[in-house]
Design a protein around this motif. Structure first.
Motif, PDB file in Angstrom:
ATOM      1  N   GLU A 171       0.833  -1.201   0.000  1.00 34.86           N
ATOM      2  CA  GLU A 171       0.000   0.000   0.000  1.00 34.86           C
ATOM      3  C   GLU A 171       0.864   1.246   0.000  1.00 34.86           C
ATOM      4  O   GLU A 171       0.603   2.221  -0.704  1.00 34.86           O
ATOM      5  N   THR A 201      -4.829   1.959  -1.053  1.00 34.43           N
ATOM      6  CA  THR A 201      -5.295   1.135   0.057  1.00 34.43           C
ATOM      7  C   THR A 201      -5.772  -0.193  -0.502  1.00 34.43           C
ATOM      8  O   THR A 201      -6.558  -0.221  -1.444  1.00 34.43           O
ATOM      9  N   ILE A 202      -5.275  -1.296   0.058  1.00 35.48           N
ATOM     10  CA  ILE A 202      -5.658  -2.613  -0.431  1.00 35.48           C
ATOM     11  C   ILE A 202      -6.698  -3.251   0.465  1.00 35.48           C
ATOM     12  O   ILE A 202      -7.659  -3.832   0.001  1.00 35.48           O
ATOM     13  N   ASP A 203      -6.501  -3.144   1.746  1.00 34.72           N
ATOM     14  CA  ASP A 203      -7.447  -3.817   2.616  1.00 34.72           C
ATOM     15  C   ASP A 203      -8.005  -2.866   3.666  1.00 34.72           C
ATOM     16  O   ASP A 203      -7.438  -1.824   3.930  1.00 34.72           O
TER      17      ASP A 203
END
Lengths: 414, 308
Positions: free
Chosen positions: A64, A70-72
């Motif tokens: 990230e 933002t990935i998660d």
């Protein structure tokens, strides 16, 4: 909101500035500690940024930070003098929509970001569809980067009108639009002097004061998690049914029915390790004793006789958010997880799916990643359900891939 | 966290703590309902003490239905080990000790001179999970501790190498926790995900839970090292150029003695600690954990490999 806790989810398209907004909110609400700020300043300097990049406060994963996305979902905890917040910061990429669904499933308030330059795009509508479907009770449209459109009121009004049109199609009756500039902090915590035409609250002021609807008074529902049988010398005959009251109020002396078996009994006691309770309301984890020695197991539901009963059924109509790459087709088989019950399920028919651009249902025979659609499901055993619109706990289910164990769909009972 | 984090009136604080307790008990009961062979990690630190307390509440009046496991670096504070052993006996629980020293002695891991043993815990942890056939491992990690931990699910699947893949986590919807896993995989479970350091102390105060003395202010011989107050112990002797001094300190976190710093404090009661924690401008790990300072993604990198 007893306890003053508010669960907030943020959603928005890539580069709308969600992480910056969250970083700004934490920073301006003075919820960032000195060592965390020092680490962000150092990391920003290493990357050659002009100033501290507040997004680095929340983008915790290596990938990230490297990619600046933002990935998660990241969960943040902060508080002001008025309220305590749990904030789920979710990714914008279409491929990570499942994480937006994750954040929205427990939220009281959703903050949907739109870039003032690009306005309401497909992903904005998708996020609106997800949060309205999951019945997040309050929706904020935060129009970000107002500084890049000269703080123009006319541009803000255009975007609000576009969003309102999509909201109406989805049956959303109200939302709160706020013009912001997250990078500089306009209308995030402090009201901006750059937009004198806006007379409403800053985002934080709104979050501190909003009272999400408490929902109707629901009939009592207690799905049994664990049967407690100590078989100890102190408690040789103790038999309690442990679980969380998911709705309504359960009282000592209530005549109850155990579903799906349909047997009746009476609540003899509501136990906690610190003493007996006269009643337990929604949210409480308790152990219930009954006056009769009847067969009750994990997956059963205790309801109060005389209150509106749930549906006991082997067939449901539902809306699914499809969360995986593999397409969903009729006759596909899954494990269905509902309250504390797992049953085998087959999707009898895919009936329609939501066209995101027009926000209208269209006929469909299959569903792909991130599709939202209507299906008919048949089950190997009975489950005890309420419509999701009436009860978020007993109306929600998961579909689980039997071989990998992956959660492939979020389901809402009609 | 800020000084105004919780209402001082008490009523608001209690309601919020009750919500957190109910959520954690619900999660712990789901573990019992969904798994064959769970284990609860217990180090004698405050988070795992709260975990054990909640687990006992979840199954009362039955005794704790899981064994406890401590991944012991061999560099622990003596007070904490004494507390651990006393509590395990009091609860009538079973304790499994996964030893880093044994792993070093048998050549499973290699110690690097001058480095802490904290990262070495991964191998004995995974070995113990495999040899005992545990399918669920309950731990006291909190999302507020660290930015990589803020990304954790409550039910977090680990592959058969014990690895965490943060880019491919299961969606976690409502409170329908999905514990399904394949043979060889296990699930890490974090019932305290939504708790902060302050919540932990407020709960310890509210419930009157006993904690090791090391958490309260006491006189201890310390040196300044890497910006931390490090206790002088047999594992952390005074280095050249350092001048040891006696100071009133307490611990905010009690991990391995080689990488856990103390903080200057005069807090003699849990109530004092609650006040101090609320007023602190330094995060728990920032103040006292040397191993998180190694790089920007130190925790993530360790977690990917199977660290708790």
């Amino acid at each position: 909101m007893p306890g003053g806790l508010l669960r907030v989810v943020t959603a928005g398209s890539v580069d709308d500035g969600k992480s910056t907004l969250v970083g700004r909110l934490l920073h301006d609400a003075k919820a960032v500690l000195a060592d965390q700020m020092t680490a962000v300043e150092a990391a920003s300097e290493r990357r050659g940024y002009a100033g501290a990049d507040l997004a680095l406060l929340v983008d915790g994963l290596r990938a990230e930070r490297e990619q600046g996305i933002t990935i998660d979902v990241a969960y943040r905890y902060f508080a002001t003098a008025k309220r305590t917040f749990i904030l789920a910061d979710t990714p914008g990429h279409v491929q990570y929509t499942r994480n937006t669904v994750t954040g929205a499933s427990t939220a009281d308030v959703a903050v949907i970001l739109a870039d003032a330059r690009s306005g309401v795009v497909e992903q904005t509508k998708r996020h609106l569809a997800v949060v309205s479907l999951l019945r997040v009770s309050e929706i904020v449209l935060a129009v970000n980067k107002m500084d890049l459109v000269g703080y123009a009121e006319s541009r803000f009004d255009e975007i609000v009108a576009d969003f309102a049109a999509a909201a109406t199609s989805l049956g959303v009756d109200h939302f709160t639009p706020i013009p912001i500039a997250a990078l500089a902090g306009d209308n995030v915590v402090v009201r901006s002097e750059n937009m004198p035409w806006y007379s409403g609250e800053s985002l934080l002021e709104f979050l501190e004061t909003v009272e999400p609807s408490a929902g109707p008074d629901l009939p009592a529902r207690l799905p049994v998690q664990v049967v407690i049988r100590p078989r100890s010398s102190d408690y040789p005959d103790y038999r309690g049914y442990a679980g969380r009251v998911e709705a309504g109020v359960l009282r000592r002396g209530d005549k109850v029915q155990i579903l799906p078996s349909g047997r009746f009994s009476t609540v003899a006691g509501i136990d906690t390790p610190t003493g007996e309770l006269d009643s337990a309301r929604a949210g409480r984890s308790v152990t219930v004793r009954l006056t009769d020695d009847i067969d009750v197991a994990r997956g059963d539901q205790i309801v109060v006789d005389g209150e509106p009963a749930p549906l006991v059924t082997r067939e449901i109509e539902a809306t699914l958010c499809w969360l995986t790459d593999r397409p969903l087709r009729s006759a596909d088989r899954f494990q269905l997880r509902h309250t504390t019950r797992d049953v085998r399920a087959v999707v009898d028919a895919v009936e329609s799916k939501l066209d995101i651009a027009s926000v209208q249902p269209i006929a469909a025979a299959e569903m792909g990643l991130n599709d939202i659609g209507r299906v008919r499901i048949r089950l190997a055993e009975q489950i005890v359900v309420d419509p999701y619109v009436r009860n978020r706990s007993t109306g929600a289910f998961l579909l689980v891939d039997e071989s990998s164990g992956a959660t492939v769909a979020a389901g809402l009972v009609h | 966290m800020t000084a105004v984090l919780r209402s001082p009136s008490g009523s608001l604080e209690r309601a919020w703590l009750t919500d957190l307790e109910d959520e954690a008990i619900h999660i712990i009961r789901e573990v019992f309902g969904q798994f064959e062979n769970p284990v609860l990690l217990f180090s004698g630190g405050k988070d795992s003490i709260v975990m054990a307390h909640l687990a006992m509440k979840a199954f009362w009046p039955t005794r704790l239905p899981f064994p406890l496991m401590h991944v012991d670096t061999g560099h622990n504070f003596a007070e904490v080990i004494a507390y651990r052993d006393r509590k395990v006996t009091e609860w009538g629980a079973k304790l499994i000790v996964a030893s880093v020293q044994d792993a070093i002695d048998s050549g499973r891991v290699t110690e690097t001179a001058g480095q802490t043993r904290n990262p070495l815990q991964t191998v004995p942890l995974l070995d113990a999970i495999t040899s005992n056939g545990f399918d669920a491992v309950l731990g006291g990690a909190r999302r507020d501790e660290e930015k990589a931990r803020a990304k954790e699910r409550v039910f977090s699947v680990r592959d058969d190498f014990g690895q965490w893949d943060p880019r491919n986590q299961r969606p976690e919807l409502w409170d329908l926790y999905n514990g399904r896993h394949r043979r060889g995989e296990h699930v890490r479970i974090f019932p305290l995900s939504n708790w902060t350091e302050l919540d932990i102390w407020a709960y310890i105060e509210h419930e009157g839970i006993e904690v090791p003395d090391i958490y309260f202010a006491h006189e201890r011989e310390v040196v300044d090292r890497d910006g931390m107050l490090l206790a002088v112990t047999e594992f952390t002797p005074v280095r050249e150029g350092e001048t040891p001094r006696v100071e009133s300190v307490r611990y905010r976190t009690v991990g391995d003695a080689t990488c856990t710093g103390a903080v200057a404090s005069t807090a003699g009661t849990v109530a004092d600690i609650v006040v101090e924690t609320a007023a602190s401008t330094i995060s728990e790990r920032g103040a006292t954990r040397a191993d998180d300072r190694a790089s920007e993604a130190a925790m993530e990198d360790r977690k990917r490999q199977g660290y708790f």
